[in-house]
Design a protein around this motif. Structure first.
Motif, PDB file in Angstrom:
ATOM      1  N   UNK A  30      -2.889  34.421  -1.946  1.00 41.96           N
ATOM      2  CA  UNK A  30      -1.797  33.855  -1.161  1.00 41.96           C
ATOM      3  C   UNK A  30      -0.723  33.406  -2.136  1.00 41.96           C
ATOM      4  N   UNK A  31       0.170  34.316  -2.479  1.00 37.56           N
ATOM      5  CA  UNK A  31       1.183  34.090  -3.497  1.00 37.56           C
ATOM      6  C   UNK A  31       2.216  33.065  -3.039  1.00 37.56           C
ATOM      7  N   UNK A  32       2.277  31.882  -3.704  1.00 31.31           N
ATOM      8  CA  UNK A  32       3.215  30.853  -3.272  1.00 31.31           C
ATOM      9  C   UNK A  32       4.671  31.242  -3.485  1.00 31.31           C
ATOM     10  N   UNK A  33       4.909  32.277  -4.284  1.00 29.27           N
ATOM     11  CA  UNK A  33       6.279  32.732  -4.505  1.00 29.27           C
ATOM     12  C   UNK A  33       6.749  33.672  -3.393  1.00 29.27           C
ATOM     13  N   UNK A  34       5.820  34.240  -2.668  1.00 29.73           N
ATOM     14  CA  UNK A  34       6.156  35.199  -1.621  1.00 29.73           C
ATOM     15  C   UNK A  34       6.768  34.481  -0.418  1.00 29.73           C
ATOM     16  N   UNK A  35       7.912  34.960   0.092  1.00 36.48           N
ATOM     17  CA  UNK A  35       8.504  34.329   1.287  1.00 36.48           C
ATOM     18  C   UNK A  35       7.568  34.438   2.487  1.00 36.48           C
ATOM     19  N   UNK A  36       7.614  33.452   3.356  1.00 37.49           N
ATOM     20  CA  UNK A  36       6.889  33.507   4.616  1.00 37.49           C
ATOM     21  C   UNK A  36       7.802  34.127   5.662  1.00 37.49           C
ATOM     22  N   UNK A  37       7.234  34.991   6.504  1.00 41.97           N
ATOM     23  CA  UNK A  37       8.026  35.625   7.555  1.00 41.97           C
ATOM     24  C   UNK A  37       7.606  35.089   8.919  1.00 41.97           C
ATOM     25  N   UNK A  38       8.587  34.581   9.659  1.00 44.83           N
ATOM     26  CA  UNK A  38       8.383  34.067  11.007  1.00 44.83           C
ATOM     27  C   UNK A  38       8.945  35.064  11.997  1.00 44.83           C
ATOM     28  N   UNK A  57      12.921  19.626   8.749  1.00 47.00           N
ATOM     29  CA  UNK A  57      12.397  18.477   7.998  1.00 47.00           C
ATOM     30  C   UNK A  57      11.868  18.865   6.623  1.00 47.00           C
ATOM     31  N   UNK A  58      11.854  20.176   6.312  1.00 49.96           N
ATOM     32  CA  UNK A  58      11.465  20.601   4.972  1.00 49.96           C
ATOM     33  C   UNK A  58      10.279  21.525   4.888  1.00 49.96           C
ATOM     34  N   UNK A  59       9.665  21.882   6.029  1.00 52.44           N
ATOM     35  CA  UNK A  59       8.536  22.823   5.987  1.00 52.44           C
ATOM     36  C   UNK A  59       9.094  24.243   5.946  1.00 52.44           C
ATOM     37  N   UNK A  60       8.518  25.153   5.187  1.00 52.88           N
ATOM     38  CA  UNK A  60       7.421  24.985   4.223  1.00 52.88           C
ATOM     39  C   UNK A  60       7.994  24.592   2.853  1.00 52.88           C
ATOM     40  N   UNK A  61       7.549  23.489   2.336  1.00 50.74           N
ATOM     41  CA  UNK A  61       8.093  22.959   1.088  1.00 50.74           C
ATOM     42  C   UNK A  61       7.949  23.978  -0.041  1.00 50.74           C
ATOM     43  N   UNK A  62       9.063  24.272  -0.703  1.00 51.07           N
ATOM     44  CA  UNK A  62       9.041  25.172  -1.850  1.00 51.07           C
ATOM     45  C   UNK A  62       8.880  26.636  -1.522  1.00 51.07           C
ATOM     46  N   UNK A  63       8.945  27.003  -0.245  1.00 47.03           N
ATOM     47  CA  UNK A  63       8.772  28.410   0.144  1.00 47.03           C
ATOM     48  C   UNK A  63       9.996  28.884   0.923  1.00 47.03           C
ATOM     49  N   UNK A  64      10.395  30.100   0.688  1.00 46.48           N
ATOM     50  CA  UNK A  64      11.461  30.706   1.470  1.00 46.48           C
ATOM     51  C   UNK A  64      10.897  31.172   2.807  1.00 46.48           C
ATOM     52  N   UNK A  65      11.703  31.027   3.866  1.00 49.60           N
ATOM     53  CA  UNK A  65      11.274  31.456   5.197  1.00 49.60           C
ATOM     54  C   UNK A  65      12.245  32.507   5.723  1.00 49.60           C
TER      55      UNK A  65
END
Length: 335
Positions: A30-38, A57-65
């Motif tokens: 689960x690569x923390x650098x990989x963007x999350x896709x919604x 409010x800041x979720x996901x902290x440190x991750x691009x969405x």
């Protein structure tokens, strides 16, 4: 000729890697650098308000969405089955159908509870109950238009008839077509979800709301006037590899729902992305909140209600074998 390391040396080498770089296997999973896709839907307005509040409010902290949109339940099922995306806003039956076909999807919270309304023409002798509506439609020789075409309301109406309630001839219809038929006067009743209900009422003041489907079901068979219709789900690997991130999302959505439920409607609407607010007039969205609930229930707390609902709307839930979802379908209680 390929040279191989002796087994003992290979084992020592692997141990050294684990000591020097602890956690590297999970980072690979689960690569923390990989963007999350919604993936969400433009019309899922109220059910995604808590999610967007959590994001603000800041979720996901440190991750691009990255945000994408689906249009139909078939789209949603296809995306989940193909493993496209990391989290989805969608109908519970779509998630369940994908899970039953092997998709690694985990429901984390239910966020949509009360959406479907019977909109009728405002004649002096207009129907007052579902039985009256069904009888009036039979006299007109018209089926009940239900939108959108893949609406879970269809399964609910079928279950209502099986339990001795009124039986409707149902015509699934695209939302725009159903709304246009009411505006032109070629239909006397449609069953629509919010915010389409509010959008229709804003265009023709002589229309009125005759009944809420969720309240009708609860009044006839018991319940709290709500049904677990829409939720937020994530790829099961995200729960396995980054459980804290998922728990933080659930907590942030719960907090946001509690705060926004007691505030003016315009504050809740302001949380939605500009693209959604442009698709629907803000006044329409604010009006829809008078009939729609801003409420979040974690999956483990909503489990009983969700299973009861899914047995109602899914063909798999009505056969003799019952409904057996994977253990990973509901996010468990963190305690």
């Amino acid at each position: 000729m390929e040279r191989r390391l002796p087994r003992r040396f290979a084992a020592v080498f692997l141990l050294a890697v684990m000591v020097l770089f602890p956690g590297s296997p999970s980072r690979a999973a689960e690569n923390p650098e990989k963007p999350l896709t919604l993936y969400t839907a433009m019309t899922a307005t109220t059910p995604q308000i808590p999610l967007w509040a959590a994001i603000r409010s800041g979720w996901p902290a440190g991750r691009e969405l990255v945000v994408e949109y689906w249009k139909t339940l078939d789209d949603l099922r296809g995306l989940v089955l193909a493993g496209k995306g990391d989290l989805w806003v969608g109908h519970l039956e779509g998630f369940a159908q994908a899970a039953l076909r092997g998709a690694p999807v985990t429901l984390v919270a239910v966020t949509g509870w009360k959406k479907f309304y019977f909109v009728t023409t405002d004649y002096a002798d207009s129907p007052r109950t579902l039985e009256d509506i069904a009888e009036a439609l039979r006299k007109e020789g018209l089926p009940l238009a239900v939108a959108p075409q893949d609406s879970p309301a269809i399964g609910i109406l079928e279950e209502l008839a099986r339990r001795g309630g009124p039986s409707f001839a149902i015509e699934p219809m695209p939302s725009q077509q159903a709304m246009l038929s009411m505006l032109r006067g070629s239909r006397s009743c449609v069953l629509l979800p919010e915010p389409l209900v509010s959008a229709l009422l804003a265009k023709k003041s002589s229309l009125r709301i005759a009944a809420s489907l969720e309240i009708e079901i609860s009044g006839r068979f018991g319940g709290s006037g709500r049904l677990p219709l829409v939720g937020v789900a994530v790829k099961s690997s995200l729960v396995r590899d980054n459980p804290l991130l998922v728990r933080e999302l659930v907590r942030a959505m719960e907090k946001a729902a509690l705060e926004l439920a007691g505030r003016p409607a315009e504050e809740a609407v302001a949380v939605l992305p500009q693209s959604v607010r442009e698709a629907f007039d803000s006044k329409v969205l604010e009006a829809s909140l008078s009939r729609d609930l801003i409420f979040v229930l974690p999956a483990h707390e909503a489990r009983a209600e969700a299973l009861s609902f899914l047995r109602m709307v899914l063909r798999e839930g009505r056969d003799s074998a019952g409904l057996t979802l994977p253990e990973t379908f509901f996010l468990p209680d963190p305690e």
